[in-house]
Design an enzyme around this catalytic site. Structure first.
Site, PDB file in Angstrom:
ATOM      1  N   GLU A  67      22.652  -3.351  38.691  1.00  0.00           N
ATOM      2  CA  GLU A  67      21.636  -3.997  39.516  1.00  0.00           C
ATOM      3  C   GLU A  67      20.314  -4.091  38.764  1.00  0.00           C
ATOM      4  O   GLU A  67      20.055  -3.306  37.843  1.00  0.00           O
ATOM      5  CB  GLU A  67      21.390  -3.189  40.798  1.00  0.00           C
ATOM      6  CG  GLU A  67      22.629  -2.882  41.610  1.00  0.00           C
ATOM      7  CD  GLU A  67      22.417  -1.770  42.620  1.00  0.00           C
ATOM      8  OE1 GLU A  67      23.263  -1.637  43.529  1.00  0.00           O
ATOM      9  OE2 GLU A  67      21.404  -1.028  42.510  1.00  0.00           O
ATOM     10  N   LYS A 119      16.620  -3.343  37.879  1.00  0.00           N
ATOM     11  CA  LYS A 119      15.660  -2.252  38.097  1.00  0.00           C
ATOM     12  C   LYS A 119      14.304  -2.912  38.282  1.00  0.00           C
ATOM     13  O   LYS A 119      13.686  -3.360  37.327  1.00  0.00           O
ATOM     14  CB  LYS A 119      15.627  -1.273  36.924  1.00  0.00           C
ATOM     15  CG  LYS A 119      14.755  -0.066  37.241  1.00  0.00           C
ATOM     16  CD  LYS A 119      14.682   0.917  36.110  1.00  0.00           C
ATOM     17  CE  LYS A 119      13.978   2.186  36.572  1.00  0.00           C
ATOM     18  NZ  LYS A 119      12.710   1.964  37.284  1.00  0.00           N
ATOM     19  N   ARG A 126       9.331   2.488  45.459  1.00  0.00           N
ATOM     20  CA  ARG A 126      10.471   2.980  46.228  1.00  0.00           C
ATOM     21  C   ARG A 126      10.092   3.097  47.710  1.00  0.00           C
ATOM     22  O   ARG A 126       9.003   3.572  48.053  1.00  0.00           O
ATOM     23  CB  ARG A 126      10.873   4.346  45.677  1.00  0.00           C
ATOM     24  CG  ARG A 126      12.162   4.951  46.263  1.00  0.00           C
ATOM     25  CD  ARG A 126      13.365   4.409  45.574  1.00  0.00           C
ATOM     26  NE  ARG A 126      14.587   5.113  45.955  1.00  0.00           N
ATOM     27  CZ  ARG A 126      15.183   6.052  45.205  1.00  0.00           C
ATOM     28  NH1 ARG A 126      14.645   6.404  44.050  1.00  0.00           N
ATOM     29  NH2 ARG A 126      16.310   6.608  45.600  1.00  0.00           N
ATOM     30  N   PHE A 184      19.083  -1.175  48.049  1.00  0.00           N
ATOM     31  CA  PHE A 184      20.214  -0.896  47.162  1.00  0.00           C
ATOM     32  C   PHE A 184      21.150   0.178  47.708  1.00  0.00           C
ATOM     33  O   PHE A 184      22.146   0.503  47.070  1.00  0.00           O
ATOM     34  CB  PHE A 184      19.743  -0.514  45.755  1.00  0.00           C
ATOM     35  CG  PHE A 184      18.731   0.599  45.700  1.00  0.00           C
ATOM     36  CD1 PHE A 184      19.081   1.913  45.954  1.00  0.00           C
ATOM     37  CD2 PHE A 184      17.412   0.323  45.362  1.00  0.00           C
ATOM     38  CE1 PHE A 184      18.152   2.933  45.888  1.00  0.00           C
ATOM     39  CE2 PHE A 184      16.468   1.337  45.296  1.00  0.00           C
ATOM     40  CZ  PHE A 184      16.841   2.644  45.558  1.00  0.00           C
ATOM     41  N   ARG A 233      20.833  14.817  39.946  1.00  0.00           N
ATOM     42  CA  ARG A 233      21.991  15.692  39.889  1.00  0.00           C
ATOM     43  C   ARG A 233      23.084  14.984  39.110  1.00  0.00           C
ATOM     44  O   ARG A 233      23.737  14.082  39.612  1.00  0.00           O
ATOM     45  CB  ARG A 233      22.490  16.031  41.291  1.00  0.00           C
ATOM     46  CG  ARG A 233      21.452  16.644  42.213  1.00  0.00           C
ATOM     47  CD  ARG A 233      20.876  17.934  41.697  1.00  0.00           C
ATOM     48  NE  ARG A 233      21.888  18.921  41.402  1.00  0.00           N
ATOM     49  CZ  ARG A 233      21.651  20.054  40.782  1.00  0.00           C
ATOM     50  NH1 ARG A 233      20.439  20.340  40.358  1.00  0.00           N
ATOM     51  NH2 ARG A 233      22.615  20.905  40.564  1.00  0.00           N
TER      52      ARG A 233
END
Length: 503
Positions: A210, A212, A217, A296, A367
């Protein structure tokens, strides 16, 4: 328990570079606490984030207080927590003086180390976001619960002090009871930098690729007609973005939680400067500069939580509820198609592409590497540690920045270089004023600042260097922009900087 025990534990954590030693010191203190309010307060103090949030006591108020220190410790953890609650609840006419009186009374009872800790706690100097990761492990060790369970509960609650108390009182079962609550923001999942598009495709297998976007955000929550919109730092901005609220209310669902980006566009569809998008987050009324959302991920839809489903399934839900507002990209592209998407994103004025494993579940922070970001140039989000007064045309302005990478084990940022390149006259004027407001030591040449500002740096790479404590130095570093949307806990780590070393 005495407040002095929290202060001495904080000092012990600061004095060691060993993550294991930090976890051991923190967990030992937590194990000694029995009162639930003590657990919450102590956890919050030790990561530098009081339960009460910002209490309204700024530098001006604190610098005006000069009282002798107590000879012996007298304050308890609950004394200090009650004090912060009272200070935070003080408002209206005369509130500044009432806050000062409350703080004066408390500081009179504090020893020198306690006074120093309190002042740094209230001014944000203790706020080491990296320490949250260490504290998460300490909570797990102290109360004998799985670290993954603590991390998940923290992601869903957004409050580490609440998570710690639940781990103490109810163990793993209490942590498992945390669920996604529509209207309460969760900590966002983040991406790790990729070496290249090819390496990300090879490492992750089945992926979505996708754009960026060069935006900000957002996390969107809707329950019926009630809508809440949050930034990546979980700050609510609903009142500032009425056009986004209206768009969310128009989605074909009853309840939804979406993860995405928003940005302002030019008439030709290209992104406007990032700072213009961020300026809208401080507004209280609609402005001519409208924001456009791009989603997204879908974390909840019509009563069903989707966090633990693979991304592939979450994208099906996203298409169902917000298809016209999905971020541009493609599912399972081959190498040529992925390269085409990357080129298209760059041509449209965006930063690069995201490559995400379709079997990945949603997990806060970085993570693993199931989400990777690919940019055509190297960039790092670093912490400003200090700035030097300029010369010549820049005389009178703070110019050359001292840059630090985050210590993943909760220590202070590690210096990795300096730069004065890329600073416009507008940025020079802004940072000169902003840095003096957060200065901790103003010398004739260098002004040291509280490590709380994140700046995005473009660079040609890094090299081994004994000049800086991290053993590496930035090559041809230049300022791209400041990142007011990012906390220090989201800055790149010294390990990520070292990973850019050749070979």
């Amino acid at each position: 328990m005495r407040f002095a025990d929290v202060v001495s534990t904080s000092a012990a954590v600061a004095e060691t570079r060993s993550r294991l030693a930090k976890v051991a010191a923190l967990s030992e203190l937590l194990r000694q606490l029995e009162d639930p309010h003590e657990v919450e307060a102590a956890t919050a103090f030790l990561v530098g984030l009081p339960r009460q949030g910002k209490v309204g006591a700024g530098w001006r108020t604190l610098l005006s207080i000069e009282v002798p220190a107590a000879a012996e410790p007298d304050l308890t953890i609950l004394d200090v927590d009650d004090l912060l609650t009272q200070v935070a609840g003080t408002s209206g006419k005369g509130s500044t003086q009432r806050r000062a009186d409350l703080l004066t009374a408390a500081l009179t009872r504090a020893t020198v180390p306690e006074q120093d800790f309190l002042l740094r706690l209230l001014t944000g100097e203790l706020r080491q976001g990296a320490l949250e990761g260490v504290m998460t492990d300490a909570v797990a060790a102290a109360f004998e619960v799985p670290a993954d369970a603590v991390r998940r509960a923290f992601m869903l609650s957004g409050r580490l002090h609440t998570t710690a108390e639940q781990a103490r009182s109810g163990g793993a079962a209490a942590l498992a009871a945390f669920g996604l609550e529509v209207g309460r923001p969760i900590r966002p999942m983040l991406a790790s930098p990729a070496e290249s598009l090819e390496s990300a495709l090879s490492e992750l297998g089945a992926v979505t690729v996708e754009y960026k976007l060069d935006g900000a955000r957002i996390q969107v929550h809707r329950n019926g007609s009630e809508v809440h919109i949050y930034t990546r730092t979980l700050r609510e901005i609903t009142a500032s973005v009425p056009e986004l609220v209206a768009q969310v209310r128009g989605l074909p669902c009853e309840s939804v939680v979406l993860d995405g980006e928003t940005l302002a566009l030019n008439d030709d569809g290209r992104p406007r400067p990032f700072q213009e998008t961020m300026s809208r987050f401080g507004a209280t009324i609609s402005r001519e500069l409208l924001l456009r959302p791009y989603y997204f991920d879908c974390l909840h839809l019509d009563g069903k939580d989707l966090l633990d489903l693979p991304l592939r399934d979450r994208l099906v839900a996203l298409e169902q509820v917000a298809g016209p507002f999905r971020i541009p990209g493609a599912m399972e592209p081959d190498a040529d198609k992925a390269a085409e998407i990357a080129a298209s994103a760059h041509a449209a004025g965006h930063e690069g592409v995201m490559v995400k494993a379709l079997d990945s579940v949603y997990a806060a922070g970085r993570r693993g590497k199931s989400w990777q970001k690919v940019k055509p140039v190297h960039t790092l989000d670093l912490v400003v540690l200090a700035a030097e007064w300029g010369h010549g045309r820049r005389r009178g302005y703070l110019s050359n920045l001292h840059l630090g990478a985050r210590d993943p084990d909760g220590g202070p940022p590690v210096m990795v270089g300096k730069t004065f390149k890329g600073l416009t006259d507008e940025l020079l004027a802004w940072q000169t004023k902003a840095f003096q407001a957060i200065a901790t030591d103003s010398g004739d040449w260098v002004v040291q600042v509280r490590p709380e500002m994140v700046v995005e740096i473009e660079l040609d790479g890094v090299q081994v260097s004994p000049r800086y404590p991290g053993g590496v130095a930035l090559r041809f570093a230049r300022v791209l922009r400041y990142r007011p949307d990012k906390e220090v806990s989201e800055a790149d780590t010294i390990d990520q900087v070292r990973a850019l070393l050749p070979g």
